[in-house]
Design a protein around this motif. Structure first.
Motif, short mmCIF file in Angstrom:
data_model
loop_
_atom_site.label_atom_id
_atom_site.label_comp_id
_atom_site.label_asym_id
_atom_site.label_seq_id
_atom_site.Cartn_x
_atom_site.Cartn_y
_atom_site.Cartn_z
N GLU A 269 17.85 5.86 2.38
CA GLU A 269 17.29 7.14 2.85
C GLU A 269 15.80 7.01 3.11
O GLU A 269 15.27 7.60 4.07
N VAL A 270 15.11 6.27 2.26
CA VAL A 270 13.68 6.02 2.49
C VAL A 270 13.48 5.31 3.82
O VAL A 270 12.59 5.68 4.62
N GLN A 271 14.31 4.31 4.09
CA GLN A 271 14.19 3.57 5.34
C GLN A 271 14.47 4.46 6.54
O GLN A 271 13.82 4.35 7.59
N THR A 272 15.42 5.38 6.39
CA THR A 272 15.71 6.33 7.47
C THR A 272 14.52 7.25 7.74
O THR A 272 14.18 7.52 8.90
N GLU A 273 13.88 7.72 6.69
CA GLU A 273 12.72 8.60 6.86
C GLU A 273 11.54 7.86 7.49
O GLU A 273 10.78 8.43 8.27
N LEU A 274 11.39 6.58 7.16
CA LEU A 274 10.36 5.78 7.84
C LEU A 274 10.64 5.70 9.34
O LEU A 274 9.73 5.78 10.17
N GLY A 275 11.93 5.55 9.68
CA GLY A 275 12.29 5.57 11.10
C GLY A 275 12.01 6.92 11.74
O GLY A 275 11.59 6.99 12.91
N ASN A 276 12.21 8.01 11.00
CA ASN A 276 11.92 9.34 11.54
C ASN A 276 10.43 9.50 11.86
O ASN A 276 10.06 10.14 12.84
N ILE A 277 9.58 8.92 11.00
CA ILE A 277 8.14 9.01 11.27
C ILE A 277 7.80 8.25 12.55
O ILE A 277 7.03 8.73 13.40
N GLN A 278 8.37 7.06 12.71
CA GLN A 278 8.13 6.29 13.93
C GLN A 278 8.67 7.03 15.16
O GLN A 278 8.07 7.00 16.23
N PHE A 279 9.80 7.70 14.98
CA PHE A 279 10.39 8.46 16.08
C PHE A 279 9.47 9.61 16.49
O PHE A 279 9.28 9.87 17.68
N GLU A 280 8.90 10.31 15.52
CA GLU A 280 7.99 11.41 15.82
C GLU A 280 6.73 10.91 16.52
O GLU A 280 6.16 11.61 17.36
N ASN A 281 6.32 9.70 16.20
CA ASN A 281 5.14 9.11 16.84
C ASN A 281 5.48 8.42 18.15
O ASN A 281 4.60 7.77 18.76
N GLN A 282 6.74 8.52 18.61
CA GLN A 282 7.19 7.92 19.87
C GLN A 282 7.07 6.39 19.87
O GLN A 282 6.90 5.78 20.93
N ILE A 283 7.17 5.78 18.70
CA ILE A 283 7.20 4.31 18.59
C ILE A 283 8.67 3.94 18.45
O ILE A 283 9.19 3.72 17.36
N LEU A 284 9.37 3.89 19.57
CA LEU A 284 10.83 3.87 19.57
C LEU A 284 11.40 2.55 19.08
O LEU A 284 12.42 2.53 18.38
N ASP A 285 10.80 1.42 19.45
CA ASP A 285 11.32 0.13 19.00
C ASP A 285 11.22 0.00 17.48
O ASP A 285 12.17 -0.46 16.83
N GLU A 286 10.10 0.41 16.91
CA GLU A 286 9.94 0.35 15.46
C GLU A 286 10.88 1.34 14.76
O GLU A 286 11.42 1.04 13.69
N ASP B 217 13.76 0.38 11.94
CA ASP B 217 13.90 1.00 10.62
C ASP B 217 15.29 1.60 10.44
O ASP B 217 15.89 1.51 9.35
N TYR B 218 15.82 2.23 11.48
CA TYR B 218 17.17 2.79 11.40
C TYR B 218 18.21 1.70 11.15
O TYR B 218 19.15 1.88 10.36
N GLU B 219 18.07 0.59 11.84
CA GLU B 219 19.02 -0.51 11.66
C GLU B 219 18.94 -1.11 10.26
O GLU B 219 19.97 -1.53 9.69
N LYS B 220 17.75 -1.15 9.67
CA LYS B 220 17.63 -1.61 8.29
C LYS B 220 18.36 -0.66 7.34
O LYS B 220 19.01 -1.10 6.38
N ALA B 221 18.25 0.63 7.59
CA ALA B 221 18.98 1.59 6.77
C ALA B 221 20.49 1.41 6.91
O ALA B 221 21.23 1.48 5.91
N LEU B 222 20.96 1.18 8.13
CA LEU B 222 22.39 0.93 8.33
C LEU B 222 22.88 -0.29 7.56
O LEU B 222 23.97 -0.28 6.98
N GLN B 223 22.08 -1.32 7.56
CA GLN B 223 22.46 -2.53 6.85
C GLN B 223 22.58 -2.28 5.35
O GLN B 223 23.48 -2.81 4.69
#
Length: 391
Positions: free
Chosen positions: A201-218, A222-228
């Motif tokens: 869940e922490v990794q997912t929220e890190l991805g959400n921050i990157q998403f809000e900042n429009q840093i889509l690759d990052e 982060d989302y893929e790390k959470a899936l793993q």
């Protein structure tokens, strides 16, 4: 020590006239638990401002008691970071609404100016002397207005426009959420297998921050790390993984990668279907189960509609490309005009063809005339008569 400073400042500000009473360790623990309960409830009902204040106090109390990387701070850190992210998203929505209102106001002002110009143009003409007098009065009144002084005063006093305040708050919230999640990640990583769902869940929220900042690759990374992390767990977390696949699909779509985006959205739908089937297998469905099924069905229908839209757009673009290739490979021949008129046709889309028949050239000067048999009968000009010799 950040949270300790914040909580002490809040206490001093609210109780300036009252003496500060030092709480015992047990009392601080009880207070932290009560604040955490209130903050969790406010987060669920989307009262993010109150939740952020309460959870920040929880973090400050536990940090004061056990240190900033104690086990007790794992969940408060995570929930506090999620609250800050939600606050930032709301603030960004406010900015979007303000931008739309400003655009509408600008359009309205332009229309009013155009109407005023039209009405002035259609009115009576003024004399040159009157117009010059009005211009002089207008220029003198502009010089008398203290607009520049007011702007300078506001700048010197340090006042900032509300929009800038909101932007700063949103950026500050995301930055603080990132730092808080980093601390939570260190705590959950140390706790082992039982804390892996929280770490995902922490990794997912890190991805959400990157998403809000429009840093889509990052964000996608982060989302893929959470899936793993979820895949390595014995239990299934279909709803969480479905949400992650959906967000990964959005990152692809925002980068104009429609095929990858559609695949991720379809994977999210498949996980939602599996979760619904598992809930329906229960003998006695509770009201909560029925509400969950209803919510997931609505989400699934929205995702299916999005996938269908992507496919239709893709098929439309394929047809356009195919038509362009057909025109290039098999061009339409230009039709000529039959001079005789038999079987002639006219294509208005083809190039203009001249239909005038060329006139024959005059070649009479090339034909040799036959000399008449009796030349005497043919009169000749005096210049061409032969001379007669005199004996």
């Amino acid at each position: 020590m950040f949270y300790t400073v914040c909580i002490l400042f809040c206490r001093e500000r609210t109780n300036m006239s009252e003496p500060v009473v030092e709480l015992s360790k047990e009392e601080k623990i009880v207070e932290a638990k009560e604040l955490y309960s209130k903050g969790s409830r406010n987060f669920l009902v989307k009262s993010y401002d109150e939740a952020a204040d309460q959870l920040s106090q929880v973090c400050a109390l536990y940090e004061e008691l056990y240190g900033e990387l104690c086990d007790e701070l794992g969940m408060p850190y995570l929930l506090y970071a999620k609250t800050l992210i939600a606050l930032s998203i709301e603030e960004n929505k406010v900015l979007d609404v303000q931008d739309e209102q400003e655009e509408d106001d600008d359009d309205g002002d332009n229309e009013e100016e155009n109407k005023e110009n039209d009405s002035n143009g259609n009115g009576k003409l003024e004399t040159v002397k009157e117009s010059e007098n009005e211009k002089g009065e207008a220029s003198s009144s502009k010089e008398a207005l203290p607009e520049t002084d007011a702007t300078a005063t506001s700048t010197e006093n340090g006042t900032v426009a509300p929009t800038e305040d909101i932007e700063d708050d949103a950026a500050t919230n995301l930055q603080l959420a990132w730092e808080t999640l980093e601390l939570a990640s260190r705590i959950f990583s140390r706790q082992g297998l039982n804390a892996l769902p929280n770490l995902a869940e922490v990794q997912t929220e890190l991805g959400n921050i990157q998403f809000e900042n429009q840093i889509l690759d990052e964000a996608r990374s982060d989302y893929e790390k959470a899936l793993q992390i979820y895949k390595d767990l014995p239990n299934t977390y279909r709803r969480a993984t479905a949400e992650i696949h959906y967000k990964i699909g959005l990152t692809f779509l925002m980068q104009q990668m429609s095929d990858e985006g559609a695949n991720e959205l379809e994977e999210a739908c498949a996980l939602i279907d599996a979760e619904i089937e598992d809930i329906k297998k229960k003998k006695d469905l509770t009201e909560k189960d029925e509400n969950n099924i209803k919510d997931m069905e609505e989400i699934k229908q929205e995702i299916i509609a999005k996938v269908q839209e992507i496919k239709e757009t893709k098929e439309q673009s394929k047809e356009e490309v195919r038509a362009a290739l057909d025109n290039f490979m098999n061009p339409v021949p230009k039709k000529s005009v039959d001079v005789s008129g038999a079987g002639s046709s006219f294509d208005p889309s083809s190039e203009t063809v001249s239909t005038e028949v060329a006139k024959p050239k005059d070649i009479t000067h090339l034909i040799k005339r036959k000399k008449p048999e009796n030349s005497e009968d043919v009169p000749s000009s005096p210049a061409k008569k032969p001379t007669i010799e005199k004996n």
